[in-house]
Design a protein around this motif. Sequence first.
Motif, PDB file in Angstrom:
ATOM      1  N   VAL A 198       8.721 103.154  77.702  1.00 36.61           N
ATOM      2  CA  VAL A 198       8.573 104.586  77.453  1.00 36.61           C
ATOM      3  C   VAL A 198       7.170 105.043  77.846  1.00 36.61           C
ATOM      4  O   VAL A 198       6.981 106.051  78.516  1.00 36.61           O
ATOM      5  N   TRP A 199       6.197 104.267  77.451  1.00 38.60           N
ATOM      6  CA  TRP A 199       4.813 104.617  77.752  1.00 38.60           C
ATOM      7  C   TRP A 199       4.597 104.691  79.256  1.00 38.60           C
ATOM      8  O   TRP A 199       3.967 105.624  79.773  1.00 38.60           O
ATOM      9  N   GLU A 200       5.159 103.710  79.943  1.00 38.38           N
ATOM     10  CA  GLU A 200       5.032 103.642  81.391  1.00 38.38           C
ATOM     11  C   GLU A 200       5.644 104.881  82.044  1.00 38.38           C
ATOM     12  O   GLU A 200       5.054 105.496  82.925  1.00 38.38           O
ATOM     13  N   LEU A 201       6.849 105.239  81.566  1.00 43.66           N
ATOM     14  CA  LEU A 201       7.574 106.334  82.195  1.00 43.66           C
ATOM     15  C   LEU A 201       7.050 107.708  81.778  1.00 43.66           C
ATOM     16  O   LEU A 201       7.089 108.649  82.551  1.00 43.66           O
ATOM     17  N   TYR A 202       6.598 107.784  80.518  1.00 44.08           N
ATOM     18  CA  TYR A 202       6.341 109.124  79.974  1.00 44.08           C
ATOM     19  C   TYR A 202       4.903 109.362  79.520  1.00 44.08           C
ATOM     20  O   TYR A 202       4.632 110.361  78.870  1.00 44.08           O
ATOM     21  N   LEU A 246       6.613 116.421  75.470  1.00 46.30           N
ATOM     22  CA  LEU A 246       7.150 115.361  74.621  1.00 46.30           C
ATOM     23  C   LEU A 246       8.638 115.561  74.278  1.00 46.30           C
ATOM     24  O   LEU A 246       9.458 114.683  74.570  1.00 46.30           O
ATOM     25  N   PRO A 247       9.035 116.673  73.694  1.00 51.44           N
ATOM     26  CA  PRO A 247      10.446 116.826  73.322  1.00 51.44           C
ATOM     27  C   PRO A 247      11.356 116.959  74.542  1.00 51.44           C
ATOM     28  O   PRO A 247      12.493 116.497  74.504  1.00 51.44           O
ATOM     29  N   VAL A 248      10.856 117.599  75.592  1.00 50.08           N
ATOM     30  CA  VAL A 248      11.672 117.734  76.798  1.00 50.08           C
ATOM     31  C   VAL A 248      11.905 116.337  77.390  1.00 50.08           C
ATOM     32  O   VAL A 248      13.020 115.992  77.817  1.00 50.08           O
ATOM     33  N   GLY A 249      10.869 115.522  77.370  1.00 48.02           N
ATOM     34  CA  GLY A 249      10.996 114.135  77.842  1.00 48.02           C
ATOM     35  C   GLY A 249      11.996 113.375  76.994  1.00 48.02           C
ATOM     36  O   GLY A 249      12.766 112.541  77.499  1.00 48.02           O
ATOM     37  N   LEU A 250      12.003 113.691  75.710  1.00 48.25           N
ATOM     38  CA  LEU A 250      12.938 113.056  74.781  1.00 48.25           C
ATOM     39  C   LEU A 250      14.379 113.360  75.215  1.00 48.25           C
ATOM     40  O   LEU A 250      15.205 112.449  75.365  1.00 48.25           O
ATOM     41  N   ALA A 251      14.652 114.635  75.482  1.00 47.28           N
ATOM     42  CA  ALA A 251      15.987 115.032  75.918  1.00 47.28           C
ATOM     43  C   ALA A 251      16.329 114.333  77.235  1.00 47.28           C
ATOM     44  O   ALA A 251      17.448 113.841  77.427  1.00 47.28           O
ATOM     45  N   ASP A 252      15.313 114.294  78.081  1.00 49.37           N
ATOM     46  CA  ASP A 252      15.489 113.661  79.388  1.00 49.37           C
ATOM     47  C   ASP A 252      15.861 112.185  79.226  1.00 49.37           C
ATOM     48  O   ASP A 252      16.780 111.680  79.871  1.00 49.37           O
ATOM     49  N   SER A 253      15.159 111.505  78.334  1.00 53.28           N
ATOM     50  CA  SER A 253      15.415 110.079  78.146  1.00 53.28           C
ATOM     51  C   SER A 253      16.779 109.858  77.491  1.00 53.28           C
ATOM     52  O   SER A 253      17.475 108.901  77.799  1.00 53.28           O
ATOM     53  N   TYR A 254      17.165 110.773  76.617  1.00 52.19           N
ATOM     54  CA  TYR A 254      18.491 110.633  76.001  1.00 52.19           C
ATOM     55  C   TYR A 254      19.568 110.759  77.064  1.00 52.19           C
ATOM     56  O   TYR A 254      20.582 110.078  77.025  1.00 52.19           O
ATOM     57  N   LEU A 287       0.791 112.916  77.267  1.00 49.08           N
ATOM     58  CA  LEU A 287      -0.563 113.431  77.406  1.00 49.08           C
ATOM     59  C   LEU A 287      -0.543 114.945  77.617  1.00 49.08           C
ATOM     60  O   LEU A 287      -1.305 115.677  76.981  1.00 49.08           O
ATOM     61  N   ARG A 288       0.364 115.390  78.485  1.00 47.87           N
ATOM     62  CA  ARG A 288       0.447 116.812  78.786  1.00 47.87           C
ATOM     63  C   ARG A 288       0.769 117.596  77.506  1.00 47.87           C
ATOM     64  O   ARG A 288       0.221 118.653  77.244  1.00 47.87           O
ATOM     65  N   SER A 289       1.672 117.031  76.700  1.00 47.53           N
ATOM     66  CA  SER A 289       2.036 117.678  75.450  1.00 47.53           C
ATOM     67  C   SER A 289       0.807 117.912  74.572  1.00 47.53           C
ATOM     68  O   SER A 289       0.654 118.966  73.968  1.00 47.53           O
ATOM     69  N   PHE A 290      -0.062 116.903  74.527  1.00 46.85           N
ATOM     70  CA  PHE A 290      -1.268 117.048  73.715  1.00 46.85           C
ATOM     71  C   PHE A 290      -2.214 118.075  74.310  1.00 46.85           C
ATOM     72  O   PHE A 290      -2.815 118.872  73.589  1.00 46.85           O
ATOM     73  N   VAL A 291      -2.320 118.060  75.650  1.00 45.12           N
ATOM     74  CA  VAL A 291      -3.173 119.059  76.302  1.00 45.12           C
ATOM     75  C   VAL A 291      -2.666 120.461  75.964  1.00 45.12           C
ATOM     76  O   VAL A 291      -3.435 121.342  75.566  1.00 45.12           O
ATOM     77  N   ILE A 292      -1.348 120.631  76.068  1.00 45.01           N
ATOM     78  CA  ILE A 292      -0.777 121.957  75.780  1.00 45.01           C
ATOM     79  C   ILE A 292      -0.988 122.323  74.308  1.00 45.01           C
ATOM     80  O   ILE A 292      -1.353 123.457  73.984  1.00 45.01           O
ATOM     81  N   ALA A 293      -0.797 121.343  73.428  1.00 41.63           N
ATOM     82  CA  ALA A 293      -0.958 121.618  71.995  1.00 41.63           C
ATOM     83  C   ALA A 293      -2.387 122.055  71.681  1.00 41.63           C
ATOM     84  O   ALA A 293      -2.612 123.032  70.955  1.00 41.63           O
TER      85      ALA A 293
END
Lengths: 350, 282
Positions: free
Chosen positions: B70-74, B234-242, B79-85
């Motif tokens: 997961v870390w490798e792929l996402y 982060l959540p969009v990636g979650l949906a993507d991974s699901y 990181l982007r999620s944190f930047v946006i937050a």
Amino acid sequence: MTAHGVAIHLENCGKTFANGARALEPTTIDIARGETVVFLGPSGCGKTTMLRIIAGLETPDAGGRVRFGDEDVTDTPIERRNVGMVFQSYALFPNMNVAENIGYGLKIRGIGAAERAQRVAELVTLTGIEGLETRSIDQLSGGQRQRVALARAVAIRPRVLLLDEPLTALDALLRERLRSELNSLLRALGITSVYVTHDQAEAMTLGDRIVVMRKGAIAQIGSPRDIYFAPANRYVAEFVGAANVVEAECRDGALILPGGSLPVAHATPGRAVAMVRPESWSIVPATAATLTGRVETVIFVGDRLRVTIAGAADRPLLVDAPNGLAVAPGQTVGLTVPPGAVRLLAGEAA
Amino acid sequence: MTEMRRPLGPIIRRPHVLRARLLFAAQLVFTLLLAAFLIVPAGLSMLAGVTENYFIGVRSGLTLRWLAQVWELYADTILRSFVIAIATLVVTIVIGLPAAYALHRRGDRVARLVEEIITLPLAIPGLAIALALLLSYGNFSDFRRSWLFILVGHVIFTLPFMVRSIMAVLAAVNINLLDEGAASLGASPWQRFRDVIVPNVKPGLLAGSLMVVTLSLGEFNLTWMLHTPLTKTLPVGLADSYASMRLEVASAYTLVFFIMIIPLLVAMQFMAGRGGLTGGRR
């Protein structure tokens, strides 16, 4: 002590709020340098508005001017007026400790830490709050907060000290003690002070002059003695101290009352409104007076008796008698009063 | 009956005690069952993320392989999620603090209307806000493609939380009075803002900040509409991974998400407790 600060001149200062409510009629008043003036009145009489106009927290309606000495400060915001202000709920900063609160005004004025610490120490001593310097505001009692607020306002050596009901939030015993402390402090500072209160005892103790206010206008200005002994009208008479106000016909230099006649100095014939303070009366045997009445109640209040006497005037009269006097309800007694103690009030029959 | 009356207290009271205990036990079991019903899925999901093969079960062994994958792929998504937050936080503070102060100071009908308008995004589905943004600004393609587009959506969504938590504190500490107090001591508007208003608003600011960061990290509705394949969060990636990964990877992603978000939630809870204390003082 020498007088400090500046004289205050208010010219035609009225205040109408945005919703159209008239808080203060256009008012003109001069306050001398070093003088303590107390604005006295019930809530909503305009006294706080007056104070806030002097402070610069409110601007007067068009045409009103505020002058400190020769300087016109009408358009100067409060932060540049150099006034010290004590608020009713103190407005102490919860994010600063006691010393930081007292020193804040000095810090804003760019005074260095050493000089600041010295001045804060001076004020801590002056207001009797030694040992509390590092306390947070949360840890202070009401009386301590009041002292901190006062020290903070005085620290900046203001031109004018403004106090908005500073003792109202305290309990009665503490209020009385702080009142006399405040009195000696104001005398010692000798600074021009404006004090707002609804408590007449405070006004009497502290004021060089008292301004009694009613419905946004001045009802009377005078020394505590003037206000008490020579009220200008019925409102002042009844608001300051206890008063017996009677309405009666005046004939042959005396008021004609249901229980007899009461001699009056400088009486003019006709309808009159007169005031007698409860302590001015003397209770004498019924045969020794021109005015008689029946004792209704006798209340022992320690230093004196508070007696009500019915039948003498159209309303029961309140009389303060010596605590050793033998009077009992139902007794018929005579009432006398020194001629100067009957005060005729100007045209206020109602 | 007469014998029972003698050893009065204990014997007569016993049935009550028994009943109370039974009732308590029943309530406890019910509560635990209910809690388990809610917690077990989350626990299972996290467990799946560290299971070698979920279809075989835990006996296939535990592994951190999926987490690594997961870390490798996402990693960039996370990181982007944190930047946006963080960016959302900065913007909501810069806009929200003065706005809350101004609204509190005015306190009239106009101020209430503005407050309502700011709060409106809470009631509108994120999808609708996203659609509106796309209709309005979708043609500015550089903007549309950058993460700033998502930032705008997040600010709209989180601003009410910041403004409201600051306004709550402003009302509790009677900031107008403190402001007048500082003014009477000679402080300029800026000095008052810096020395008195901001420090006393801090509890609300902190509570609002945690809320904004947490909401921004977890926001899916809006972001899903606004994102591009290169600006996933982060959540969009979650949906993507699901949707596209094997179940263990998706579950490992859930685990990552939990690890990221739970400390924030705990901090928020802690702040809320302290905020309650500071709100009570005068």
